[in-house]
Design a protein around this motif. Structure first.
Motif, short mmCIF file in Angstrom:
data_model
loop_
_atom_site.label_atom_id
_atom_site.label_comp_id
_atom_site.label_asym_id
_atom_site.label_seq_id
_atom_site.Cartn_x
_atom_site.Cartn_y
_atom_site.Cartn_z
N SER A 159 0.83 -1.20 0.00
CA SER A 159 0.00 0.00 0.00
C SER A 159 0.87 1.25 0.00
O SER A 159 0.37 2.36 -0.14
CB SER A 159 -0.91 0.00 1.22
N ARG B 144 2.74 -10.92 2.01
CA ARG B 144 2.13 -9.64 1.66
C ARG B 144 0.66 -9.60 2.06
O ARG B 144 -0.07 -10.55 1.80
CB ARG B 144 2.26 -9.44 0.14
N ASN B 145 0.28 -8.54 2.72
CA ASN B 145 -1.10 -8.29 3.18
C ASN B 145 -1.53 -9.18 4.35
O ASN B 145 -2.59 -8.95 4.93
CB ASN B 145 -2.13 -8.42 2.04
#
Lengths: 259, 259
Positions: A159, B144-145
């Motif tokens: 992000s 990721r995430n």
């Protein structure tokens, strides 16, 4: 170096080994990693992996990972496809990453892509920078009564935003904080940590090119880290450590052999 | 295995190398660690280091670290003195510890004692269980995430007390939590994490004897971890991992080679 008692696992054509290259010194490769390099047909490597390590695969074709243009996401898809294509050609593929493949190395994404494509893979862990770089400059990552908990965090995510981290909690949850790929954000990170109650004069270590001949270590404080980072060699892999364990460094460095 | 291009650093008589043995598989030793074992006059090792690894030092005398009676503190002083005495005899001493010497390995204390005694030492990092054990059972430590931050914490400290940790902060500061030496406390730890807001059905992995032939993996939840730990092999080195990354395991395990 010769270890006659040891035999590596079979490296099958059409499989991919996700291999951690460690912090830079070839001596910090695992035996399996060095063995894999000697067996590979192709080595798909990150830009920051050292020449000294790549020279352990003289028989292999070297491919830089994700050369094509595009953002990080496109690039990662490109690397996944590169690995799948090479494996389907029947090659023995080493995917070589700095540090450890699963510690902020996106190795999990590559492994998922390989699994989805039905390609067998092996994971060969590596010495992560948080562990190898700190040891190389005489900082114990944990120490009785100084550090019961260590957090590894990344200075950038998909992000591109620091907001997703609970800085107050991170700051109070672990005495030692290790930031990967954070040199561009260290000013913001230090400000959040001070806001969250860490002392402005708490020591910060900026460690670049750890365990390599051009290793560069700078000691600052949370208050001065943003200033100190400007002197870090450009383009280097820099690890940033926050914590009172840094105070032990001069005591150890005098007697630690590193050559 | 033979790596003809590589030459190890000089191992001086009268010096001590603090060497990480990694999680158990000899192939996960670093090149420097395997080299050190082949050069040592004496190897002072922890009880949990595997036979397969000790067999890489056939020429060396093996000494179990801190055999003498006493609590943990007395024992650590005893080990420090054991290392100093052997080095002063002019021996090349390897102090061999499971995992990494500076990640909950008390290597910092040994290094400080050696420095205070004027004995040169080298630190050879190892693959810490938090990294090696998780990779061996198909769990990406970061993803990721799912995991931007990972905290490594210990389940026991010198005060023998969980109170010193800010559980609320630890719980909210990092998506993935790795506990070393925590099998006796996992019930209390899980309760604190749930109190702090982690979901009772969040997955927990209990990984024992990782990367060894008798590797044992149990998947539970925060709510059931205290029950699940009873089935863990007694006397094993067990790592406990909390986090949603555990959900990726079945996707990866089907294609991951581990033999």
């Amino acid at each position: 170096m010769d270890f006659p008692g040891l035999v590596g696992p079979r490296f099958d054509p059409g499989s991919v080994w996700l291999v951690g290259a460690g912090p830079g010194d070839p001596g910090l490769l695992t035996l399996h990693a060095a063995y894999a390099l000697g067996q590979a047909d192709v080595v798909v490597h990150d830009a920051l992996v050292s020449e000294a390590i790549l020279s352990l695969a003289p028989q292999a074709r070297l491919e830089l990972a994700g050369k094509r243009a595009g953002g990080i996401r496109t690039q990662q898809l490109g690397i996944n496809n590169q690995l799948i294509r090479l494996a389907r050609q029947g090659q023995r593929v080493v995917r070589l990453k700095g540090g450890d493949p699963l510690v902020f190395g996106r190795g999990g994404e590559e492994a998922l892509a390989l699994a989805a494509a039905g390609i067998p893979f092996r994971i060969v862990p590596g010495i992560s920078a948080g562990i190898g770089a700190t040891a190389a400059c005489s900082i114990p990552l944990t120490h009785r009564n100084l550090a019961r908990s260590v957090a590894f965090a990344t200075g950038h995510d998909s992000s591109g935003d620091l907001a997703a981290v609970d800085w107050h909690a991170l700051s109070r949850g672990s005495e030692v904080l290790v930031f990967y790929m954070a040199q561009r954000r260290i000013g913001q990170i230090a400000a959040r940590l001070i806001e969250a109650g860490r002392a402005p004069d708490e020591p910060v270590a900026l460690i670049s090119n750890a365990t390599r001949p051009d290793q560069d270590v700078r000691i600052a404080t949370l208050a001065t880290a943003a200033e100190a980072v400007r002197a870090v060699p450009p383009g280097a892999a820099t690890l940033i450590l926050v914590g009172s364990v840094i105070a032990l460094r001069p005591l150890l460095a005098a007697w630690q052999q590193t050559e």
